[in-house]
Design a protein around this motif. Structure first.
Motif, PDB file in Angstrom:
ATOM      1  N   GLN A 124       0.883  -1.163   0.000  1.00 47.17           N
ATOM      2  CA  GLN A 124       0.000   0.000   0.000  1.00 47.17           C
ATOM      3  C   GLN A 124       0.921   1.213   0.000  1.00 47.17           C
ATOM      4  O   GLN A 124       1.202   1.755  -1.053  1.00 47.17           O
TER       5      GLN A 124
ATOM      6  N   CYS B  85       0.044  -0.211   7.186  1.00 46.17           N
ATOM      7  CA  CYS B  85      -1.127  -0.210   6.299  1.00 46.17           C
ATOM      8  C   CYS B  85      -1.971  -1.469   6.461  1.00 46.17           C
ATOM      9  O   CYS B  85      -3.072  -1.544   5.917  1.00 46.17           O
TER      10      CYS B  85
ATOM     11  N   THR C 119      -1.346  -4.739   5.398  1.00 40.73           N
ATOM     12  CA  THR C 119      -1.442  -5.597   4.209  1.00 40.73           C
ATOM     13  C   THR C 119      -1.117  -7.061   4.506  1.00 40.73           C
ATOM     14  O   THR C 119      -0.768  -7.815   3.605  1.00 40.73           O
TER      15      THR C 119
ATOM     16  N   ARG D 159      -2.690  -9.745   2.239  1.00 45.52           N
ATOM     17  CA  ARG D 159      -2.082  -9.772   0.903  1.00 45.52           C
ATOM     18  C   ARG D 159      -0.684 -10.380   0.950  1.00 45.52           C
ATOM     19  O   ARG D 159      -0.275 -11.093   0.024  1.00 45.52           O
TER      20      ARG D 159
END
Length: 154
Positions: free
Chosen positions: A95, A133, A135, A138
């Motif tokens: 991100q 962020c 993530t 992901r």
């Protein structure tokens, strides 16, 4: 103190104070700026490198203490790191991206030691790296994808 550091298979003659953290030798003296400064107290993982294959936070170790050892940074190349880079890109993992070099090095360390990591293996291996962020989902998917990509080439 004049010394030689072996980084990504290349030798660098550097002049560093005996207490200079490896992070600053890599970034400021050698000029490899992919390894990031995050917290400065070995907590966030943004500065992660591999030293003789072991995941290490470079802000908390003196550069002179790794003379004679192989340092691997995000600018290096290895089979696992290349599959991870592809999976990271395919999965649009970053991100803001600031922590990602440390995340990729930690994931490389994991895949270097565990060919088919489970979700639990990934969670444990990546727990020392913070992503502001968030993530993490992901990242986990990308690590599984990197394993799949590697298995496709075998």
């Amino acid at each position: 103190m004049k010394t030689n550091l072996s980084i990504n298979g290349k030798s660098y003659a550097v002049q560093v104070p005996k207490d200079m953290p490896l992070l600053w030798a890599i970034r400021d003296i050698v000029g490899l700026t992919g390894t990031k400064f995050g917290c400065g107290v070995s907590q966030c993982g943004a500065c992660s490198v591999l030293i003789d294959g072991k995941l290490t936070k470079s802000c908390g170790i003196a550069a002179v203490s790794v003379v004679g050892k192989e340092i691997f940074t995000i600018e290096g190349s290895s089979e696992n790191l290349e599959f991870l880079r592809q999976a990271w890109n395919d999965g649009n993992v970053p991100q803001c991206g600031y922590c990602q070099s440390g995340q990729l090095i930690a994931a490389t360390s994991l895949l270097d030691s565990t060919a088919k990591p489970t979700d639990k293996d990934i969670d444990e291996a990546m727990s020392a790296n913070i992503c502001r962020c968030g993530t993490y989902t992901r990242i986990k998917k990308a690590i599984h994808k990197a394993v799949a990509l590697k298995n496709e080439t075998i």
